[in-house]
Motif scaffolding. Structure first.
Motif, mmCIF file in Angstrom:
data_model
loop_
_atom_site.group_PDB
_atom_site.id
_atom_site.type_symbol
_atom_site.label_atom_id
_atom_site.label_comp_id
_atom_site.label_asym_id
_atom_site.label_seq_id
_atom_site.Cartn_x
_atom_site.Cartn_y
_atom_site.Cartn_z
ATOM 1 N N GLY A 151 12.591 0.349 0.879
ATOM 2 C CA GLY A 151 12.311 0.511 -0.548
ATOM 3 C C GLY A 151 11.591 -0.678 -1.157
ATOM 4 O O GLY A 151 10.817 -0.529 -2.101
ATOM 5 N N ALA A 152 11.829 -1.858 -0.614
ATOM 6 C CA ALA A 152 11.236 -3.076 -1.177
ATOM 7 C C ALA A 152 9.794 -3.285 -0.733
ATOM 8 O O ALA A 152 9.020 -3.946 -1.443
ATOM 9 N N THR A 153 9.412 -2.750 0.428
ATOM 10 C CA THR A 153 8.092 -3.067 0.989
ATOM 11 C C THR A 153 7.178 -1.861 1.165
ATOM 12 O O THR A 153 5.965 -2.010 1.170
ATOM 13 N N VAL A 154 7.725 -0.657 1.331
ATOM 14 C CA VAL A 154 6.907 0.537 1.588
ATOM 15 C C VAL A 154 7.066 1.560 0.470
ATOM 16 O O VAL A 154 6.094 1.950 -0.174
ATOM 17 N N CYS A 155 8.285 1.957 0.209
ATOM 18 C CA CYS A 155 8.565 2.967 -0.820
ATOM 19 C C CYS A 155 8.757 2.272 -2.163
ATOM 20 O O CYS A 155 9.803 2.356 -2.799
ATOM 21 N N VAL A 156 7.711 1.567 -2.584
ATOM 22 C CA VAL A 156 7.768 0.716 -3.770
ATOM 23 C C VAL A 156 7.591 1.563 -5.035
ATOM 24 O O VAL A 156 7.158 2.723 -4.969
ATOM 25 N N PRO A 157 7.930 1.017 -6.213
ATOM 26 C CA PRO A 157 7.867 1.819 -7.440
ATOM 27 C C PRO A 157 6.488 2.406 -7.723
ATOM 28 O O PRO A 157 6.364 3.576 -8.058
ATOM 29 N N LYS A 158 5.444 1.586 -7.598
ATOM 30 C CA LYS A 158 4.085 2.050 -7.859
ATOM 31 C C LYS A 158 3.236 1.889 -6.603
ATOM 32 O O LYS A 158 3.400 0.936 -5.852
ATOM 33 N N PRO A 160 3.153 3.552 -3.625
ATOM 34 C CA PRO A 160 3.899 3.462 -2.360
ATOM 35 C C PRO A 160 2.977 3.706 -1.166
ATOM 36 O O PRO A 160 1.974 4.426 -1.262
ATOM 37 N N LEU A 161 3.327 3.104 -0.035
ATOM 38 C CA LEU A 161 2.514 3.199 1.182
ATOM 39 C C LEU A 161 3.012 4.354 2.035
ATOM 40 O O LEU A 161 3.534 4.173 3.132
ATOM 41 N N CYS A 162 2.822 5.571 1.538
ATOM 42 C CA CYS A 162 3.362 6.751 2.227
ATOM 43 C C CYS A 162 2.779 6.900 3.636
ATOM 44 O O CYS A 162 3.467 7.374 4.545
ATOM 45 N N GLY A 163 1.528 6.518 3.818
ATOM 46 C CA GLY A 163 0.912 6.650 5.139
ATOM 47 C C GLY A 163 1.581 5.791 6.193
ATOM 48 O O GLY A 163 1.499 6.088 7.386
ATOM 49 N N GLU A 164 2.249 4.703 5.777
ATOM 50 C CA GLU A 164 2.917 3.804 6.716
ATOM 51 C C GLU A 164 4.420 4.053 6.803
ATOM 52 O O GLU A 164 5.122 3.363 7.544
ATOM 53 N N CYS A 165 4.924 5.025 6.045
ATOM 54 C CA CYS A 165 6.368 5.231 5.968
ATOM 55 C C CYS A 165 6.902 5.870 7.250
ATOM 56 O O CYS A 165 6.402 6.926 7.668
ATOM 57 N N PRO A 166 7.910 5.280 7.872
ATOM 58 C CA PRO A 166 8.450 5.833 9.119
ATOM 59 C C PRO A 166 9.287 7.092 8.935
ATOM 60 O O PRO A 166 9.636 7.743 9.915
ATOM 61 N N VAL A 167 9.611 7.446 7.687
ATOM 62 C CA VAL A 167 10.445 8.633 7.469
ATOM 63 C C VAL A 167 9.721 9.672 6.610
ATOM 64 O O VAL A 167 10.366 10.559 6.049
ATOM 65 N N ALA A 173 9.502 14.685 -1.250
ATOM 66 C CA ALA A 173 8.491 14.337 -2.258
ATOM 67 C C ALA A 173 7.110 14.268 -1.614
ATOM 68 O O ALA A 173 6.125 14.773 -2.167
ATOM 69 N N TRP A 174 7.025 13.667 -0.442
ATOM 70 C CA TRP A 174 5.745 13.585 0.272
ATOM 71 C C TRP A 174 5.291 14.981 0.687
ATOM 72 O O TRP A 174 4.103 15.320 0.605
#
Length: 414
Positions: A151-158, A160-167, A173-174
């Motif tokens: 949540g702090a580095t990928v799924c951030v408030p504004k 978000p780096l969805c392309g890099e998200c492991p889940v 939502a994605w």
């Protein structure tokens, strides 16, 4: 320290804290004054006070042994809530229990498209149930830290780096964003619209779905979640503050500070003498109230007109928009201290900065110093220009402009 404060801010404070008090026993023996001094600037000062209270309780009542479960940590130690208890129990003692902080709330709300107010009791309880179900039984501490880091580095408030998200493959939502893109593509080519998925309807009485009055906004994507109720605007407060100053040893300035009550906002911290003001109070009345307040400290009448206005200093607390109306007063001689009043003392500027003072008071002293420097600097235009000679006999009168002929005339010899 990580309650309400980011890691980057905490690091230096944590290192200094552990160097000063490496054990529970060492912290238990410290004074609240020492704790506040080291905590100064970190904010939410009750955290430091409760941390020391917890250390004293472990040493004096629990035979120096920390509680080992989330339930006992929360029940036995002051200042330890549900999140802190879960973090300590899982990371330090391997208990398979979840954690829910701001980062985890954001991740879980997006994973499951939770559109209800994420601060509501019903949603919070559901998130805790979900966290406890998801936690890895064999590595709970690692799992919880990974979830918070996600949540702090990928799924951030504004952004978000969805392309890099492991889940992302598990993220509803994605998936909703992907469906929107597919629908837009089909519409572009004139194909029939897909049948809505029952999971995407957001209707009914489900306490977790978005309310019908706040439908999905395609322009926001996954940042539709989490949703929070509108914050109440901070309460406006005004306080008159006086920088009392005298000349100390070697003529260095010293400042008079007093200690705040042991409970309430900024409990136990030091500040310049201050008095709360009613809103929309006239300046003359502000001065009178502050002068009356100062008289108790100085032991002598204080003329309201003798207070020099410095300016206003704004400081935002979490729930208060505080305006400090800053005055200054120079005193000749000592101040008669009343033992019935709060603790007080004279300090140098270095001692002031090393004391347990809030960031707001540091702003007040900075404003005072800026005004003093402004007053002591030469009046604009009074500086002698570089290379100019002092006026002497035979020199033109001040303000007389030389003629061009006189300006170009070669200088006379000695």
């Amino acid at each position: 320290m990580l309650q309400q404060t980011q890691v980057a801010t905490v690091i230096d404070y944590y290192i200094r804290w552990m160097q000063k008090w490496p054990t529970l026993q060492a912290l238990a023996q410290a004074s609240l004054e020492e704790v506040n001094e080291l905590w100064a600037g970190l904010g939410y000062y009750s955290r430091g006070k409760r941390l020391q209270e917890a250390a004293r309780k472990v040493v004096s009542e629990l035979a120096g042994r920390m509680p080992r479960t989330a339930e006992d940590l929360q029940k036995l130690l002051p200042g330890v809530g549900r999140y802190t208890a879960g973090a300590i129990a899982s990371i330090s003692y391997g208990q398979a229990t979840g954690v829910v902080d701001g980062n985890v709330i954001r991740v879980l709300c997006r994973l499951r498209c939770v559109g209800a107010d994420s601060s509501s009791p019903a949603v919070i309880d559901w998130l805790w149930d979900m966290a406890n179900v998801l936690v890895d039984r064999s590595r709970p501490g690692d799992f919880n830290q990974a979830l918070m880091e996600l949540g702090a580095t990928v799924c951030v408030p504004k952004s978000p780096l969805c392309g890099e998200c492991p889940v992302k493959q598990h993220c509803q939502a994605w998936r909703r964003v992907e469906k929107d893109l597919a629908f837009a593509s089909q519409k572009l080519f004139g194909k029939a619209a897909p049948v809505p998925d029952v999971e995407d309807c957001g209707l009914g009485d489900c306490p977790l779905c978005p309310p019908a009055t706040e439908p999905w906004d395609s322009s926001l994507g996954v940042t539709n979640f989490p949703r929070k109720a509108a914050k109440k605007p901070p309460r406006a407060m005004r306080t008159a503050t006086c920088v009392l100053e005298r000349r100390g040893c070697h003529q260095a300035p010293e400042y008079f500070i007093v200690q705040r009550p042991s409970s309430g906002l900024l409990a136990g911290l030091w500040e310049f003498p201050s008095v709360p003001l009613a809103q929309d109070l006239q300046e003359e009345k502000e001065r009178e109230e502050l002068a009356d307040h100062l008289q108790a400290w100085t032991g002598r009448p204080v003329a309201a007109k003798g207070l020099q206005f410095i300016g206003e200093v704004i400081h935002i607390f979490s729930h208060i928009h505080q305006t400090y109306v800053v005055y200054s007063l120079h005193l000749d001689g000592d101040v008669t201290l009343d033992p019935a009043l709060s603790p007080s003392r004279w300090v140098t500027e270095d001692e002031f900065r090393a004391s347990a003072v809030s960031t707001a008071m540091k702003k007040v002293l900075k404003a005072h110093g800026k005004q003093r420097r402004k007053e002591s600097s030469p009046v604009k235009g009074s500086k002698r220009k570089r290379g100019a000679k002092a006026l002497g006999a035979g020199s033109p009168c001040p303000g007389t402009q030389l003629s061009l002929r006189a300006f170009l005339r070669a200088p006379k010899g000695p």
